[in-house]
Design an enzyme around this catalytic site. Structure first.
Site, PDB file in Angstrom:
ATOM      1  N   HIS A  15       0.855  -1.189   0.000  1.00 44.99           N
ATOM      2  CA  HIS A  15       0.000   0.000   0.000  1.00 44.99           C
ATOM      3  C   HIS A  15       0.892   1.240   0.000  1.00 44.99           C
ATOM      4  CE1 HIS A  15      -3.527  -2.466   1.267  1.00 44.99           C
ATOM      5  NE2 HIS A  15      -2.558  -3.217   1.749  1.00 44.99           N
ATOM      6  N   ASN A  41      -6.879   0.223  -2.446  1.00 44.58           N
ATOM      7  CA  ASN A  41      -7.879   0.609  -1.426  1.00 44.58           C
ATOM      8  C   ASN A  41      -7.677   2.046  -0.944  1.00 44.58           C
ATOM      9  OD1 ASN A  41      -5.504  -0.174  -0.058  1.00 44.58           O
ATOM     10  ND2 ASN A  41      -6.623  -0.731   1.793  1.00 44.58           N
ATOM     11  N   LYS A  98      -8.266  -6.799  -7.136  1.00 45.45           N
ATOM     12  CA  LYS A  98      -8.247  -7.120  -5.706  1.00 45.45           C
ATOM     13  C   LYS A  98      -9.668  -7.280  -5.167  1.00 45.45           C
ATOM     14  CE  LYS A  98      -6.685  -7.779  -1.571  1.00 45.45           C
ATOM     15  NZ  LYS A  98      -5.792  -7.012  -0.731  1.00 45.45           N
ATOM     16  N   HIS A 135      -8.224 -10.848  -0.304  1.00 42.84           N
ATOM     17  CA  HIS A 135      -8.111 -10.695   1.156  1.00 42.84           C
ATOM     18  C   HIS A 135      -9.048 -11.755   1.735  1.00 42.84           C
ATOM     19  CE1 HIS A 135      -7.501  -8.283   4.947  1.00 42.84           C
ATOM     20  NE2 HIS A 135      -8.451  -9.130   5.273  1.00 42.84           N
ATOM     21  N   HIS A 173      -1.348 -12.310   1.909  1.00 49.47           N
ATOM     22  CA  HIS A 173      -0.923 -12.242   3.323  1.00 49.47           C
ATOM     23  C   HIS A 173      -1.532 -13.354   4.177  1.00 49.47           C
ATOM     24  CE1 HIS A 173      -4.726 -10.120   3.384  1.00 49.47           C
ATOM     25  NE2 HIS A 173      -4.228  -8.989   2.955  1.00 49.47           N
ATOM     26  N   LEU A 218      -4.190  -6.744   9.576  1.00 56.27           N
ATOM     27  CA  LEU A 218      -5.222  -7.711   9.222  1.00 56.27           C
ATOM     28  C   LEU A 218      -4.790  -8.487   7.985  1.00 56.27           C
ATOM     29  CD1 LEU A 218      -8.423  -5.579   9.848  1.00 56.27           C
ATOM     30  CD2 LEU A 218      -7.689  -7.605  11.124  1.00 56.27           C
ATOM     31  N   ASP A 246       2.817  -6.386   2.279  1.00 50.66           N
ATOM     32  CA  ASP A 246       1.643  -5.708   2.827  1.00 50.66           C
ATOM     33  C   ASP A 246       2.049  -4.483   3.639  1.00 50.66           C
ATOM     34  OD1 ASP A 246      -1.043  -5.232   3.060  1.00 50.66           O
ATOM     35  OD2 ASP A 246      -1.360  -6.603   4.723  1.00 50.66           O
ATOM     36  N   HIS A 250       0.181   3.935   8.253  1.00 51.23           N
ATOM     37  CA  HIS A 250      -0.840   4.799   8.865  1.00 51.23           C
ATOM     38  C   HIS A 250      -0.087   5.761   9.770  1.00 51.23           C
ATOM     39  CE1 HIS A 250      -4.386   2.359   7.745  1.00 51.23           C
ATOM     40  NE2 HIS A 250      -3.620   1.307   7.986  1.00 51.23           N
TER      41      HIS A 250
END
Ligand code: DOR
Ligand code: ZN
Length: 344
Positions: A15, A41, A98, A135, A173, A218, A246, A250
């Site tokens: 990401h 995302n 995805k 996912h 993942h 997650l 992954d 944040h």
């Protein structure tokens, strides 16, 4: 072993975010990876070819001058995705879509509610050779968070695989023995990515002695028996398992919060941490396949040219990094001393 040289690696799941994050996140990945599968995302999610192309341009603008890096774009599957979108994606060189079950993780509210209603789209993907990246967690409130991956495999993934025997799927993942067994026993069109955190840590590292928000991601870390199954999978050298960090940044205030975000920002140290894992497993000779060969082979890309060298050298992961917007972000393994270092 004092140094190891491998073919230049790729990150098959990460990401970058957008806007002011990109100067930080793209450089951190491009320091050692040549390509990366970029997750879609964002808010709003990347659902069209046009959005993906614009996002790609923003990423390319953030690639440092001295780096050679190619972002591989993906689209976000929603209940509004059509077969026409898939054809357009293929024509634009997009290799993968995805699938987030709605509510599974960061920015997945607009994601898929009834995968069965998208079966015609999956058929087009299968026909066109477009990969489905999953996912793999159910999201029902009555399913325990530690059981969500295994339940997804049993109730959703099994049906998809049976209905589309030729569809190429990457279970992203993975975190459980159940996932390792499922992928190992499936056909050659089913593979999985594995993160550094799920190889290095188990749920004790999240919860014992205090909650550690920077280890929260997650699917959530599982018990150590699952961690060991993942380690055995990579140490086996099976080409079904390949590198996907992954890395999911944040800002610190969003992680250290009464309702903290999921995601480990591992780009600063991921390749070094994988090297540590493989060394501890006495399987350093398997690192190159995992990091540099199997993902490219599965996606149908050429393997990279060029090499990356890791040397035995202690260094400390920064305790904090400041984003261009001035906000701090805490990298994965912040402040820890690592013993492998990518030679610049
Ligand atoms: O921990 C995670 N963070 N898992 C995901 O699947 C999404 C990611 C994010 O976007 O922050
Ligand atoms: Zn992710």
């Amino acid at each position: 072993m004092q140094s190891i040289t491998i073919q230049a690696p790729d990150d098959w799941h990460l990401h970058f975010r957008d806007g002011s994050f990109l100067i930080e996140t793209v450089a951190a990945t491009a320091r050692c990876f040549k390509r990366a599968i970029v997750m879609p995302n964002l808010t709003p999610p990347i659902t069209t070819v046009e959005m993906a192309q614009e996002y790609k341009n923003r990423i390319l603008q953030a690639v440092p001058d001295n780096a050679d890096f190619d972002p591989l774009m993906t689209l976000y599957l929603t209940n509004a995705t059509t077969s026409k979108t898939i054809i357009e994606a293929k024509e634009a060189g997009i290799k993968a879509i995805k699938y987030y079950p709605a509510g599974a993780t960061t920015n997945s509210d607009s994601a898929v509610k009834q995968i069965e209603s998208l079966y015609p789209v999956l058929q087009t993907m299968s026909d066109e050779g477009i990969l489905l990246l999953i996912h793999g967690e159910v999201t029902h409130h009555d399913v325990d968070i530690f059981d969500r991956e295994a339940m997804f495999i049993e109730t959703v993934l099994n049906k998809i695989v049976q209905s589309f025997p030729d569809l190429k799927i990457v279970l992203e993942h993975i975190t459980t023995k159940d996932a390792v067994e499922f992928v190992s026993q499936s056909g050659k069109n089913i593979a999985a990515t594995i993160t550094p955190q799920h190889l290095l840590l188990n749920r004790n590292d999240l919860l014992v002695g205090g909650i550690r928000p920077h280890n929260y991601c997650l699917p959530v870390l599982k018990r150590n028996t699952h961690q060991i199954a993942l380690q055995q999978a990579v140490a086996s050298g099976s080409s079904k398992f390949f590198l996907g960090t992954d890395s999911a940044p944040h800002e610190q205030y969003k992680k250290e919060s009464s309702c903290g975000c999921a995601g480990c920002y591992s780009a600063w140290s991921a390749l070094e941490l994988y090297a540590q894992v493989f060394e501890d497993l006495d399987a350093l000779d398997k690192l190159e396949g995992f990091a540099s060969f199997y993902g490219a082979d599965f996606y149908g890309f050429k393997r990279n040219e060029g090499k990356v060298r890791l040397i035995k050298e202690d260094w400390q992961v920064p305790k904090s990094i400041t984003l261009p917007n001035g906000n701090p972000i805490t990298p994965f393994f912040a402040g820890e001393t690592l013993s492998w270092k990518v030679k610049e």
